[in-house]
Design a protein around this motif. Sequence first.
Motif, PDB file in Angstrom:
ATOM      1  N   ASP A 156      52.749  21.526  78.072  1.00 14.73           N
ATOM      2  CA  ASP A 156      51.543  22.136  77.541  1.00 14.73           C
ATOM      3  C   ASP A 156      50.674  21.020  76.998  1.00 14.73           C
ATOM      4  O   ASP A 156      51.015  20.368  76.014  1.00 14.73           O
ATOM      5  CB  ASP A 156      51.915  23.135  76.442  1.00 14.73           C
ATOM      6  CG  ASP A 156      50.723  23.964  75.991  1.00 14.73           C
ATOM      7  OD1 ASP A 156      49.620  23.394  75.903  1.00 14.73           O
ATOM      8  OD2 ASP A 156      50.902  25.160  75.725  1.00 14.73           O
ATOM      9  N   ARG A 212      50.328  34.926  78.814  1.00 13.93           N
ATOM     10  CA  ARG A 212      50.449  33.756  77.942  1.00 13.93           C
ATOM     11  C   ARG A 212      50.762  32.452  78.671  1.00 13.93           C
ATOM     12  O   ARG A 212      50.516  31.375  78.127  1.00 13.93           O
ATOM     13  CB  ARG A 212      51.557  34.013  76.907  1.00 13.93           C
ATOM     14  CG  ARG A 212      51.284  35.203  75.993  1.00 13.93           C
ATOM     15  CD  ARG A 212      52.386  35.359  74.953  1.00 13.93           C
ATOM     16  NE  ARG A 212      53.669  35.691  75.561  1.00 13.93           N
ATOM     17  CZ  ARG A 212      54.072  36.942  75.798  1.00 13.93           C
ATOM     18  NH1 ARG A 212      53.280  37.953  75.505  1.00 13.93           N
ATOM     19  NH2 ARG A 212      55.255  37.182  76.343  1.00 13.93           N
ATOM     20  N   THR A 213      51.349  32.523  79.862  1.00 13.83           N
ATOM     21  CA  THR A 213      51.804  31.306  80.535  1.00 13.83           C
ATOM     22  C   THR A 213      51.079  31.181  81.872  1.00 13.83           C
ATOM     23  O   THR A 213      51.381  31.906  82.817  1.00 13.83           O
ATOM     24  CB  THR A 213      53.326  31.345  80.764  1.00 13.83           C
ATOM     25  OG1 THR A 213      53.970  31.641  79.524  1.00 13.83           O
ATOM     26  CG2 THR A 213      53.833  30.018  81.302  1.00 13.83           C
ATOM     27  N   ARG A 250      45.568  27.439  79.365  1.00 12.42           N
ATOM     28  CA  ARG A 250      45.511  28.652  78.563  1.00 12.42           C
ATOM     29  C   ARG A 250      44.252  29.432  78.916  1.00 12.42           C
ATOM     30  O   ARG A 250      43.182  28.854  79.094  1.00 12.42           O
ATOM     31  CB  ARG A 250      45.494  28.307  77.079  1.00 12.42           C
ATOM     32  CG  ARG A 250      46.761  27.651  76.584  1.00 12.42           C
ATOM     33  CD  ARG A 250      46.678  27.379  75.094  1.00 12.42           C
ATOM     34  NE  ARG A 250      47.868  26.686  74.616  1.00 12.42           N
ATOM     35  CZ  ARG A 250      48.014  26.272  73.357  1.00 12.42           C
ATOM     36  NH1 ARG A 250      47.053  26.471  72.487  1.00 12.42           N
ATOM     37  NH2 ARG A 250      49.129  25.655  72.996  1.00 12.42           N
ATOM     38  N   TYR A 260      41.518  23.924  77.886  1.00 11.07           N
ATOM     39  CA  TYR A 260      41.735  23.610  76.482  1.00 11.07           C
ATOM     40  C   TYR A 260      40.405  23.231  75.850  1.00 11.07           C
ATOM     41  O   TYR A 260      39.561  22.591  76.499  1.00 11.07           O
ATOM     42  CB  TYR A 260      42.725  22.453  76.330  1.00 11.07           C
ATOM     43  CG  TYR A 260      44.075  22.745  76.935  1.00 11.07           C
ATOM     44  CD1 TYR A 260      45.024  23.473  76.232  1.00 11.07           C
ATOM     45  CD2 TYR A 260      44.395  22.299  78.221  1.00 11.07           C
ATOM     46  CE1 TYR A 260      46.265  23.762  76.783  1.00 11.07           C
ATOM     47  CE2 TYR A 260      45.627  22.576  78.784  1.00 11.07           C
ATOM     48  CZ  TYR A 260      46.556  23.305  78.058  1.00 11.07           C
ATOM     49  OH  TYR A 260      47.774  23.594  78.614  1.00 11.07           O
ATOM     50  N   CYS A 319      49.193  33.424  86.403  1.00 13.07           N
ATOM     51  CA  CYS A 319      49.833  33.642  85.107  1.00 13.07           C
ATOM     52  C   CYS A 319      51.129  34.400  85.328  1.00 13.07           C
ATOM     53  O   CYS A 319      51.167  35.373  86.096  1.00 13.07           O
ATOM     54  CB  CYS A 319      48.919  34.433  84.171  1.00 13.07           C
ATOM     55  SG  CYS A 319      47.380  33.584  83.750  1.00 13.07           S
TER      56      CYS A 319
END
Length: 361
Positions: free
Chosen positions: A42, A180-181, A207, A233, A251
């Motif tokens: 991440d 979320r991923t 994200r 980001y 996702c």
Amino acid sequence: MALLGLLVLLALARPGGATWDTCRGTCGLRPVASDHSSLVSDYETSGSSRVASLVKDSPGVPPGAWPGVVGIQSALENGTWHMCAGVLIQPRWVLTVARCFFRSGDASIYEVVIGAIDLGEPGPNAVLRHIQRILLHPEYVAATATSNIALVELDTPVECSDYIQLGCVPDGSLAVPELRTCYIAGWRATPASAPSPRLVLQEAKVRLMDAQLCNSSRWYGGAVHPQDLCAGYPRGGIDTCQGDIGGPLVCKDNDGDYFWLVGLASWCRGCSGKKRPGLFTSTQHFHGWIQAQLGSTPAQKPTEPALIPSLTPPLIPTVITEAPEVELDTSITVSFPKDILLRFFGTLQDFLDFLRDKIDG
């Protein structure tokens, strides 16, 4: 014992030992490397200060890590050139962005590479198809990238394998902002120091970001369309760039071991800049248009998550036909489709091999 003997014979008789020989109407699976992307760091929490579009110094992802991604190339007089990426969503259909075809809408100059990681050396797991038809969204506006989406019909269907799978386009029931991923992928040139630089597929974790924030005055200043998704980001550093358009934003489902194709790389201002995350065409927004063009039942997400990433799709099909009878020693007759039995015992054999490898290791 009679039943056990039959089970052994069926297990040995599975066709070629392969369990992914067709798409079987299932989408969103990554049979070879479904665990691989969970290891992608991440960027926001890695502490790295390096700014890069995707991971431009990476040697590329492992084969099979992105089994739905395709490379769209144009064959011109001065050579064959990579134009954009796309995602296979039906054995004969690829979803991409309309911007990919800015040079020409002539389908005859394009070809599609499916199942490849290195476009310079596609390898034995890849297949090549020509384009039969290009369908741009009727409301596409090139100047603003509005409704930036297109469908490509291949000249012949593609068979699924460990390295070729279908992408899952979500309908309106999926709460995309709650996923979320997420990951992006695109083809980047290998480092200039490499003996022979090539275009290799690379990936990064991103994200999903709030659309209103992305559209705020110090970000994109109102240029983000309602059908766009924003991912990356706030401080930049990871983004799509030239050559990545049409590439997937996927996702992982919050509850299952499969992935949703939620976006296609559409446009951005610069690459990897602060407050300039990537903008992606929302596939969910265009789900109705996609279905209207295909005129067929879409591929479906798995009904049950796979216990082991490399096993087969769900074992229960929607239609059961020609069920042979198997007699048990108790004289109770139970009907099973031969296709289910073959796939079940192929899966069982793979599972046993998996356990044996773990024990031996």
